[in-house]
Design a protein around this motif. Structure first.
Motif, mmCIF file in Angstrom:
data_model
loop_
_atom_site.group_PDB
_atom_site.id
_atom_site.type_symbol
_atom_site.label_atom_id
_atom_site.label_comp_id
_atom_site.label_asym_id
_atom_site.label_seq_id
_atom_site.Cartn_x
_atom_site.Cartn_y
_atom_site.Cartn_z
ATOM 1 N N ASP A 14 0.852 -1.184 0.000
ATOM 2 C CA ASP A 14 0.000 0.000 0.000
ATOM 3 C C ASP A 14 0.890 1.237 0.000
ATOM 4 O OD1 ASP A 14 -2.855 1.124 1.923
ATOM 5 O OD2 ASP A 14 -2.711 0.599 -0.184
ATOM 6 N N ASP A 34 -3.408 -1.354 -2.292
ATOM 7 C CA ASP A 34 -3.064 -1.112 -3.685
ATOM 8 C C ASP A 34 -2.768 -2.398 -4.466
ATOM 9 O OD1 ASP A 34 -1.285 1.937 -2.837
ATOM 10 O OD2 ASP A 34 -3.351 1.653 -3.507
ATOM 11 N N SER A 89 -0.684 7.810 2.007
ATOM 12 C CA SER A 89 -1.887 7.971 2.822
ATOM 13 C C SER A 89 -1.633 7.696 4.311
ATOM 14 C CB SER A 89 -2.990 7.045 2.303
ATOM 15 O OG SER A 89 -2.589 5.694 2.424
ATOM 16 N N TYR A 90 -0.384 7.450 4.656
ATOM 17 C CA TYR A 90 -0.053 7.119 6.040
ATOM 18 C C TYR A 90 0.665 8.282 6.706
ATOM 19 C CZ TYR A 90 -1.138 2.310 4.800
ATOM 20 O OH TYR A 90 -1.776 1.170 4.392
ATOM 21 N N LYS A 103 -6.682 -3.014 7.174
ATOM 22 C CA LYS A 103 -7.353 -2.680 5.917
ATOM 23 C C LYS A 103 -7.860 -3.914 5.189
ATOM 24 C CE LYS A 103 -5.407 1.706 4.390
ATOM 25 N NZ LYS A 103 -4.835 2.393 3.206
#
Length: 132
Positions: free
Chosen positions: A98, A120, A102-103, A116
């Protein structure tokens, strides 16, 4: 295939296995990586995940003290060392990647990724079977 798992197989309870996930076509350093598994009749669950720098690894309670996740950014490869295997570890193990954007931090990223369901990239999985 961006992610390819290997190392699964049949092993007796108490034994060990080492899973590998080799990656291609992505900047490995830019991805949070993890191992998920799907046991028979169960939903896929996060087992162990790690941030893009390798710090702050997360482990599910069921594998703490037995599994160790590591990543070699120079080889674009993720590993999962599994010791003292139990029959309940029987599952198909999937590698996940991923993107880090976004982290908030690498140190906390492992725990986030393992919670999650949408990431991705997924590998196709490798089967681990533990005989009692």
């Amino acid at each position: 295939e961006r992610l390819v798992e290997s190392g699964g197989g049949l092993v007796q309870a108490g034994g060990s296995l080492r899973l590998s996930c080799t990656t291609s076509g992505l900047r490995f350093d830019d991805y949070v990586m993890g191992w998920f598994r799907q046991r028979p009749g169960k939903e896929r669950e996060g087992v162990s995940c790690v941030g893009w720098t390798g710090g702050g690894p997360y482990y599910a309670d069921s594998v703490k003290g037995r599994f160790t996740i590591s990543r070699d950014n120079s080889k674009n490869t993720l590993y999962l060392e599994m010791n003292n295997l139990k029959s309940e570890d029987t599952a198909t193990y999937y590698c996940a990647a991923d993107a880090y954007l976004s982290y908030v931090s690498s140190h906390r990223a492992g725990a986030v990724l393992c919670g999650k369901t949408n990431v991705d990239y997924w590998g196709k999985g490798t089967l681990v079977t533990i005989s009692s």
